[in-house]
Design an enzyme around this catalytic site. Sequence first.
Site, PDB file in Angstrom:
ATOM      1  N   ASP A 126      44.110  45.656  31.725  1.00 26.29           N
ATOM      2  CA  ASP A 126      44.105  46.924  32.453  1.00 26.29           C
ATOM      3  C   ASP A 126      43.078  47.869  31.830  1.00 26.29           C
ATOM      4  OD1 ASP A 126      46.418  49.681  33.021  1.00 26.29           O
ATOM      5  OD2 ASP A 126      44.865  48.851  34.315  1.00 26.29           O
ATOM      6  N   ASN A 127      42.609  48.854  32.602  1.00 30.97           N
ATOM      7  CA  ASN A 127      41.800  49.962  32.093  1.00 30.97           C
ATOM      8  C   ASN A 127      40.433  49.588  31.531  1.00 30.97           C
ATOM      9  OD1 ASN A 127      44.916  50.665  30.764  1.00 30.97           O
ATOM     10  ND2 ASN A 127      44.071  51.896  32.444  1.00 30.97           N
TER      11      ASN A 127
ATOM     12  N   LYS B 160      43.261  50.482  23.674  1.00 33.60           N
ATOM     13  CA  LYS B 160      42.099  49.831  24.308  1.00 33.60           C
ATOM     14  C   LYS B 160      41.189  49.186  23.272  1.00 33.60           C
ATOM     15  CE  LYS B 160      44.354  51.331  27.538  1.00 33.60           C
ATOM     16  NZ  LYS B 160      45.445  50.425  27.994  1.00 33.60           N
TER      17      LYS B 160
END
Length: 214
Positions: A169-170, A144
């Site tokens: 994503d995320n 991330k």
Amino acid sequence: TGTTRPQRLLRAVQERATRGDSESVIAAIDHFCRHQEWAMNVGDEKGFILDSVVSEVSPQTALELGTYCGYSTVRIARLLPPGGHLITLEFNPNYAAVARQVIAWAGLEDMVQVVEGASGDWIPHLREHFGIESFDFVFLDHWKELYLPDIKLLEECGLLRKGTVLLADNVICPGTPDYLEYVRKSQSYESHYFGSHLEYTRAEDGLEKSVYLG
Ligand SMILES: Nc1ncc2ncn(CCCCCNC(=O)c3cc(-c4ccc(F)cc4)cc(O)c3O)c2n1
Ligand SMILES: [Mg+2]
């Protein structure tokens, strides 16, 4: 010793899914993650949003950062237009080995190239190595804290063009705060948040779609 979670996920695909049927591969992985063992695939709820963005972009050239077991790779590749091609980067050789077999079970190996190594090492070599001019679509799903440095690297390497769509994503869980702030503030991006949930759970998560404006 014994098997790893990705190996158990692969066995579930080989036991439950039909060779060449990408929908059954996706369903087998979702079933395994919901009823046997949670795994960090984008999942069915966020996967539906991924499908809609990929279908809208209909990319000839697509890049995925973070393959894991190939679940999102299959979701993307099954929706590529004729001649479309997906390059997916995976840092972990064990994950890459499982992903290749999942992608092959889905019958999508001709549209996908699984590349082993770190995104930061590979991005500067994608053009010369794969003859890529620029990407139409990029799915970010790796470390991330690397989302932001890696899109800056993609910009610097000229691999983004006016209209390239990034989907991350995320952005809530585990979270990518520096990336979110950058794409939402930068004049070079038009960003939109799709609220959803962390795969196979009720926890909040979502996808950020950012169009590069050049
Ligand atoms: N440089 C480079 N280049 C290429 C690469 N390829 C892979 N890697 C290494 C990436 C390792 C996996 C990344 N993915 C995640 O960490 C992730 C985590 C969760 C999660 C976990 C626990 C929770 F409690 C809640 C949420 C959920 C997700 O959907 C995630 O995607 C690379 N690195
Ligand atoms: Mg993810």
